[in-house]
Design a protein around this motif. Structure first.
Motif, PDB file in Angstrom:
ATOM      1  N   LYS A  44       0.856  -1.288   0.096  1.00  0.00           N
ATOM      2  CA  LYS A  44       0.088   0.069  -0.078  1.00  0.00           C
ATOM      3  C   LYS A  44       0.739   1.237   0.058  1.00  0.00           C
ATOM      4  O   LYS A  44       0.453   2.131  -0.587  1.00  0.00           O
ATOM      5  CB  LYS A  44      -1.079  -0.001   1.320  1.00  0.00           C
ATOM      6  CG  LYS A  44      -2.157  -1.078   1.045  1.00  0.00           C
ATOM      7  CD  LYS A  44      -3.252  -0.577   0.242  1.00  0.00           C
ATOM      8  CE  LYS A  44      -4.232  -1.463   0.034  1.00  0.00           C
ATOM      9  NZ  LYS A  44      -4.952  -1.696   1.256  1.00  0.00           N
ATOM     10  N   ASN A  45       2.150   1.085   0.584  1.00  0.00           N
ATOM     11  CA  ASN A  45       2.954   2.401   0.599  1.00  0.00           C
ATOM     12  C   ASN A  45       3.953   2.508  -0.742  1.00  0.00           C
ATOM     13  O   ASN A  45       4.811   3.307  -0.591  1.00  0.00           O
ATOM     14  CB  ASN A  45       3.763   2.363   1.744  1.00  0.00           C
ATOM     15  CG  ASN A  45       3.129   2.643   3.066  1.00  0.00           C
ATOM     16  OD1 ASN A  45       1.997   3.342   2.999  1.00  0.00           O
ATOM     17  ND2 ASN A  45       3.670   2.195   4.407  1.00  0.00           N
ATOM     18  N   GLY A  46       3.399   1.725  -1.710  1.00  0.00           N
ATOM     19  CA  GLY A  46       4.343   1.764  -2.943  1.00  0.00           C
ATOM     20  C   GLY A  46       4.716   3.039  -3.424  1.00  0.00           C
ATOM     21  O   GLY A  46       5.653   3.410  -3.969  1.00  0.00           O
ATOM     22  N   ILE A  47       3.719   4.040  -3.533  1.00  0.00           N
ATOM     23  CA  ILE A  47       3.893   5.081  -4.118  1.00  0.00           C
ATOM     24  C   ILE A  47       4.819   5.944  -3.347  1.00  0.00           C
ATOM     25  O   ILE A  47       5.775   6.798  -4.039  1.00  0.00           O
ATOM     26  CB  ILE A  47       2.585   5.881  -4.323  1.00  0.00           C
ATOM     27  CG1 ILE A  47       1.648   5.063  -5.166  1.00  0.00           C
ATOM     28  CG2 ILE A  47       2.764   7.510  -4.707  1.00  0.00           C
ATOM     29  CD1 ILE A  47       0.239   5.976  -5.366  1.00  0.00           C
ATOM     30  N   VAL A  48       4.660   6.171  -2.230  1.00  0.00           N
ATOM     31  CA  VAL A  48       5.662   6.902  -1.226  1.00  0.00           C
ATOM     32  C   VAL A  48       6.841   6.233  -1.180  1.00  0.00           C
ATOM     33  O   VAL A  48       8.065   6.912  -1.368  1.00  0.00           O
ATOM     34  CB  VAL A  48       5.034   6.852   0.209  1.00  0.00           C
ATOM     35  CG1 VAL A  48       5.905   7.650   1.198  1.00  0.00           C
ATOM     36  CG2 VAL A  48       3.637   7.567   0.118  1.00  0.00           C
ATOM     37  N   THR A  49       7.001   4.832  -1.159  1.00  0.00           N
ATOM     38  CA  THR A  49       8.527   4.180  -0.867  1.00  0.00           C
ATOM     39  C   THR A  49       9.392   4.445  -2.136  1.00  0.00           C
ATOM     40  O   THR A  49      10.592   4.773  -2.425  1.00  0.00           O
ATOM     41  CB  THR A  49       8.637   2.829  -0.722  1.00  0.00           C
ATOM     42  OG1 THR A  49       7.469   2.113  -1.676  1.00  0.00           O
ATOM     43  CG2 THR A  49       8.044   2.684   0.721  1.00  0.00           C
ATOM     44  N   LYS A  50       8.659   4.443  -3.291  1.00  0.00           N
ATOM     45  CA  LYS A  50       9.058   4.674  -4.736  1.00  0.00           C
ATOM     46  C   LYS A  50       9.738   6.292  -4.717  1.00  0.00           C
ATOM     47  O   LYS A  50      10.731   6.454  -5.232  1.00  0.00           O
ATOM     48  CB  LYS A  50       8.116   4.324  -5.922  1.00  0.00           C
ATOM     49  CG  LYS A  50       8.637   4.768  -7.288  1.00  0.00           C
ATOM     50  CD  LYS A  50       7.881   4.494  -8.570  1.00  0.00           C
ATOM     51  CE  LYS A  50       8.285   4.874  -9.714  1.00  0.00           C
ATOM     52  NZ  LYS A  50       7.325   4.372 -10.886  1.00  0.00           N
ATOM     53  N   ALA A  51       8.764   7.059  -4.210  1.00  0.00           N
ATOM     54  CA  ALA A  51       9.186   8.568  -4.208  1.00  0.00           C
ATOM     55  C   ALA A  51      10.315   8.610  -3.380  1.00  0.00           C
ATOM     56  O   ALA A  51      11.368   9.364  -3.741  1.00  0.00           O
ATOM     57  CB  ALA A  51       8.175   9.364  -3.665  1.00  0.00           C
ATOM     58  N   ILE A  52      10.442   8.079  -2.132  1.00  0.00           N
ATOM     59  CA  ILE A  52      11.696   8.127  -1.361  1.00  0.00           C
ATOM     60  C   ILE A  52      12.740   7.637  -1.627  1.00  0.00           C
ATOM     61  O   ILE A  52      14.019   8.259  -1.753  1.00  0.00           O
ATOM     62  CB  ILE A  52      11.239   7.459   0.139  1.00  0.00           C
ATOM     63  CG1 ILE A  52      10.380   8.057   0.809  1.00  0.00           C
ATOM     64  CG2 ILE A  52      12.433   7.248   0.949  1.00  0.00           C
ATOM     65  CD1 ILE A  52       9.665   7.186   2.036  1.00  0.00           C
ATOM     66  N   GLU A  53      12.652   6.630  -2.537  1.00  0.00           N
ATOM     67  CA  GLU A  53      13.804   5.884  -3.438  1.00  0.00           C
ATOM     68  C   GLU A  53      14.427   6.895  -4.454  1.00  0.00           C
ATOM     69  O   GLU A  53      15.763   6.973  -4.438  1.00  0.00           O
ATOM     70  CB  GLU A  53      13.491   4.682  -3.702  1.00  0.00           C
ATOM     71  CG  GLU A  53      13.634   3.564  -2.886  1.00  0.00           C
ATOM     72  CD  GLU A  53      14.813   3.358  -2.156  1.00  0.00           C
ATOM     73  OE1 GLU A  53      16.031   3.187  -3.072  1.00  0.00           O
ATOM     74  OE2 GLU A  53      15.053   3.473  -1.144  1.00  0.00           O
ATOM     75  N   GLY A  54      13.430   7.700  -5.184  1.00  0.00           N
ATOM     76  CA  GLY A  54      13.626   8.478  -5.985  1.00  0.00           C
ATOM     77  C   GLY A  54      14.677   9.686  -5.725  1.00  0.00           C
ATOM     78  O   GLY A  54      15.455  10.400  -6.338  1.00  0.00           O
ATOM     79  N   LEU A  55      14.331  10.130  -4.365  1.00  0.00           N
ATOM     80  CA  LEU A  55      15.218  11.118  -3.831  1.00  0.00           C
ATOM     81  C   LEU A  55      16.788  10.926  -3.864  1.00  0.00           C
ATOM     82  O   LEU A  55      17.467  11.865  -3.874  1.00  0.00           O
ATOM     83  CB  LEU A  55      14.758  11.409  -2.294  1.00  0.00           C
ATOM     84  CG  LEU A  55      13.470  12.249  -2.068  1.00  0.00           C
ATOM     85  CD1 LEU A  55      13.102  11.757  -0.758  1.00  0.00           C
ATOM     86  CD2 LEU A  55      13.290  13.238  -2.722  1.00  0.00           C
ATOM     87  N   LYS A  56      17.099   9.690  -3.971  1.00  0.00           N
ATOM     88  CA  LYS A  56      18.645   9.513  -3.407  1.00  0.00           C
ATOM     89  C   LYS A  56      19.221   9.578  -5.059  1.00  0.00           C
ATOM     90  O   LYS A  56      20.468   9.880  -5.138  1.00  0.00           O
ATOM     91  CB  LYS A  56      18.659   8.025  -3.371  1.00  0.00           C
ATOM     92  CG  LYS A  56      18.159   7.501  -1.812  1.00  0.00           C
ATOM     93  CD  LYS A  56      18.379   6.105  -1.592  1.00  0.00           C
ATOM     94  CE  LYS A  56      17.629   5.574  -0.574  1.00  0.00           C
ATOM     95  NZ  LYS A  56      17.782   4.040  -0.107  1.00  0.00           N
ATOM     96  N   LYS A  57      18.272   9.755  -6.128  1.00  0.00           N
ATOM     97  CA  LYS A  57      19.080   9.762  -7.399  1.00  0.00           C
ATOM     98  C   LYS A  57      19.003  11.368  -8.041  1.00  0.00           C
ATOM     99  O   LYS A  57      19.529  11.562  -8.995  1.00  0.00           O
ATOM    100  CB  LYS A  57      18.297   9.104  -8.296  1.00  0.00           C
ATOM    101  CG  LYS A  57      18.035   7.369  -7.885  1.00  0.00           C
ATOM    102  CD  LYS A  57      17.270   6.603  -8.666  1.00  0.00           C
ATOM    103  CE  LYS A  57      17.311   5.130  -8.010  1.00  0.00           C
ATOM    104  NZ  LYS A  57      15.872   4.348  -8.680  1.00  0.00           N
TER     105      LYS A  57
END
Length: 794
Positions: A44-57
């Motif tokens: 369910k948190n997939g949208i947020v976790t993807k966004a958080i991972e994206g911050l690293k790049k």
């Protein structure tokens, strides 16, 4: 100062802005929960976790260090609304759709803490309309908060109240955003696009129109409207590409939908070229093409006539460049009277900016200061429109603008307001800045948070005291000023260009410590600009080297090393208040202080290898000592090599911490050092630290011998360096320099665990530094840097 306690923040919306606001919050050590919709598939948190991972790049990096992404707590509206009750501040940052925002407010209202401040991060929607769907109990705690993109780097935050917002709510939020997040706040009226985007986007539209009028290409316009004009280096069209052409179009539409009665309304029409690019999906940098397109290493610009991209690189004409270097009054006169199309274009955009700002000041802002600060902090201008106008001669420029309006050359026939011609010489005075609605000059904010800023940013004409002529001067030479504000803490400010370290700085350090020990609680090293110190003054030492060779430089290096050890073992605490860049010798000064207080965006590192040298002011000695201290702290004396190797790598690769957070990770800041989000609080915090340390019974560290990693560690490092050299990753001279660094960091030709002193290692630094000065390859690097400002690879 009573502080509004913000224990946790919720950010609603994990899009570009929401995720980056969350990142900046964790940079500032504020716990944050990032919400978004539940994912339709997978966790369910997939949208947020993807966004958080994206911050690293992302570049520029929204996080101080990538691993801090783990500090952001992921949540979704279906499962985790109860978490909102733990949050003292809730920032909504979903897409710019009024209906979506209102729907979300209804969803979350029942879960909010009864004291929580709720704020919408919108770039221009009506805050009052947004508030109307909220329960009456929440409306007094609701306001607008507009972060500029990217939130970590852009100083401006606009706060907007509604008629129902309690004044103390905005005061509390302003204090938090300023002190805890390091932002510069402007309060805006609830009008479309608020202040910065209202004036800035209107200015960009006017620039596009005038560029067409004068037949100028996009690259030429960007060169004219960038640094040469005292604005952001990206100019106009490059800025649009970075912001996103769809985002720009959305802001323009807000103007079109809400300002039909505006006398400048016709100028709000969407430019045909912008419309065409958006239809093609060329949305700017994020889409790989917009007004510009990168193909391989080549930058191309759009040629509207060909409807295709052509090589970029057009520049301002030399005659116009010369005009732009003149003082404001002469500059505007030359531009206005010139027949050169580029000069005429520049006068036109200045005239349009003055005209627009004057006509709209009363409706969009409380004072002219708010407009100027908004444009400086939000659009990277060195001067806001009113400051430039005042600098160039208020009545003279007003007359020119009036003539152009009457001649039909301006964007609108609306006359300048009557107050412009009331005999004034400007809008900023020591009394305050002009407010048309109040018909008076209004002073700046008196909120307690600003008492922490001894020398806050100010506007031209405000008559604020210059830091380097304030306080009581105790000592001065050509390179430093030693002074005090309160008679308790001594301040040393380096005044040389880029705060380069020459003989005057070394003399000043010795004198400042002597004076501080004689009658003060501490010494703070602070300067009022974005440079702590760029390192040693190589140009100053060049004549000595030319005359006496390396043997003439050795005593100079010894004097610096002695001064830094004098600071380290001073009887009162010496605190480095670091801002901007602290490189090479500047880093070494900071390393020898009892404590460091660093602004968030401080770049710290030992970069001497870039000029073919090694650190000579005790930087490598510091690395060796810290390796011993860290090994001892971990009860792992046998593992000094691990810590020494990390420090060696940082120095040999000239690694620079690109934030105070990263500098701490590299070991140039310690856990006991303080990171200050707002640069203008540095001096206050550093002085407070010095006093607290003194009042707590400060004693300097004991001089002691410490173990080093020895010859075996040097051999291991040299083996790795040899592989890099043989593989073509480093040059033979890089290998030589790195070997010398390894020798000092590991303590030379001694057994592992041998005890050495700081003086022993500094003597090694000194001898190896001087040997490199006589090496032809290092001399090439030094001369290359002095002549071009760029490192030479040889």
């Amino acid at each position: 100062m009573n502080r509004f306690q913000v224990r946790k923040v919720a950010v609603l919306g994990a899009g570009v802005m929401g995720a980056q606001i969350a990142a900046h919050l964790v940079n500032c050590k504020v716990p944050v929960v990032l919400f978004d919709l539940p994912a339709k598939e997978g966790p369910k948190n997939g949208i947020v976790t993807k966004a958080i991972e994206g911050l690293k790049k992302l570049k520029p990096a929204p996080l101080g260090v990538p691993e801090d992404a783990a500090r952001i707590q992921a949540a979704n509206y279906e499962e985790h609304l109860a978490l909102l009750g733990e949050c003292d501040l809730v920032i909504e940052a979903i897409a710019e759709r009024m209906d979506w925002k209102l729907d979300l407010y209804q969803k979350i209202a029942g879960s909010l803490a009864p004291h929580a401040i709720v704020a919408s991060n919108t770039s221009g929607l009506s805050i009052t309309k947004l508030s109307e769907v909220l329960p009456e109990s929440i409306q007094p705690r609701f306001c607008g908060i507009h972060f500029f993109n990217p939130p970590r780097y852009m100083a401006l935050v606009e706060l907007i109240n509604t008629p129902a917002t309690m004044p103390e709510v905005l005061d509390q939020l302003e204090a938090f955003v300023t002190s805890a997040l390091g932002k510069s706040v402007v309060r805006a009226k609830d009008t479309p696009n608020f202040i910065a985007n209202r004036v800035g986007i209107a200015g960009m539209l006017a620039t596009i129109k005038e560029a067409e009028n004068y037949g100028l290409s996009y690259d030429v316009v960007d060169d004219l409207t960038g640094k040469k004009l005292g604005r952001a280096s990206s100019g106009t069209f490059r800025t649009a590409d970075v912001v996103g052409l769809d985002t720009m179009a959305h802001v323009i539409k807000t103007l079109q939908d809400n300002l039909a009665d505006d006398p400048f309304f016709p100028s709000y029409s969407t430019p045909a070229v912008l419309k065409a690019l958006i239809e093609k999906g060329a949305l700017g940098q994020k889409a790989g093409a917009g007004f510009y397109k990168k193909v391989g290493k080549d930058i191309l610009r759009l040629d509207p006539a060909k409807a295709d991209y052509v090589p970029a690189g057009g520049k301002a004409e030399p005659i116009v460049e010369r005009m732009l270097k003149k003082p404001a009054a002469e500059r505007l006169k030359l531009l206005r009277e010139s027949s050169n199309p580029q000069a005429q274009f520049l006068w036109a955009i200045h005239r349009n900016a003055f005209h627009y700002a004057a006509v709209h000041l009363g409706s969009i802002a409380d004072t002219a200061r708010d407009v100027d600060f908004a444009m400086r902090w939000g659009f990277g201008m060195k001067q806001g429109p009113f400051e430039l106008w005042q600098d160039a001669g208020w009545q003279q420029v007003a007359g020119w603008v009036k003539e152009d309006i009457e001649a039909g050359k301006a964007l609108s026939s609306a006359p300048l307001p009557a107050w412009v011609f009331d005999g004034r010489t400007g809008v900023h005075t020591p009394e305050g800045s002009w407010s048309p609605t109040k018909g008076a000059y209004v002073p700046g904010s008196s909120l307690p948070v600003y008492q922490r800023q001894h020398f806050p940013e100010t506007v031209l004409g405000a008559g604020a005291a210059a830091p380097l002529s304030s306080g009581t001067e105790v000592f001065k030479n050509d390179e430093v000023r030693v002074w005090t504000l309160d008679g308790e803490v001594l301040i040393l400010s380096i005044t040389s260009k880029l705060h380069l370290i020459g003989t005057g700085v070394v003399e000043g350090l010795h004198k400042a410590v002597e004076l501080a020990e004689a009658g003060y609680k501490g010494l703070v090293i602070w300067s009022p600009d974005d440079v702590f110190s760029a390192g040693a003054n190589l140009e100053q030492t060049l004549p000595v080297f030319m005359k006496e060779g390396a043997k003439g430089i050795a005593p100079v290096i010894l004097q610096l090393q002695t001064a830094l050890l004098r600071m380290r073992y001073a009887q009162v605490p010496v605190v480095a208040a670091m801002r901007g860049i602290a490189l090479g010798g500047g880093c070494e000064i900071a390393l020898h202080c009892a404590r460091r207080v660093a602004a968030m965006e401080t770049y710290v590192g030992l970069v001497e290898v870039g000029v073919g040298l090694i650190p000579g002011g005790g930087g490598l000695t510091y690395i060796a000592r810290r390796a011993a201290e860290m090994a001892a702290a971990g009860n792992a004396n046998a593992d000094i090599m691990k810590f020494a190797t990390d420090g060696f790598t940082n120095a040999a690769m000239a690694k620079v911490g690109t934030s105070a957070i990263e500098s701490r990770k590299l070991g140039y800041l310690l856990d006991t050092d303080i990171v200050v989000p707002h640069k203008d609080e540095l001096l206050f915090v550093a002085s407070t630290q010095a006093k607290a340390m003194f009042d707590s019974g400060y004693r300097p560290p004991h001089k002691a011998l410490f173990p080093v990693a020895g010859r075996s560690a040097i051999a291991t490092i040299m083996g790795q360096l040899a592989n890099m050299r043989d593989g073509g990753f480093i040059s033979a001279h890089d290998f030589h320099i790195s070997t010398l660094i390894a020798q000092v960091v590991c303590g030379g030709d001694v057994d592992a665990g041998s005890l050495v002193s700081e003086e022993y290692l500094m003597a090694m630094e000194r001898s190896r530094f001087c040997s490199l000065l006589e090496h032809p390859k290092s001399q090439e690097r030094i001369m290359g840097m002095l002549q071009t400002g760029k490192p030479v690879r040889n």
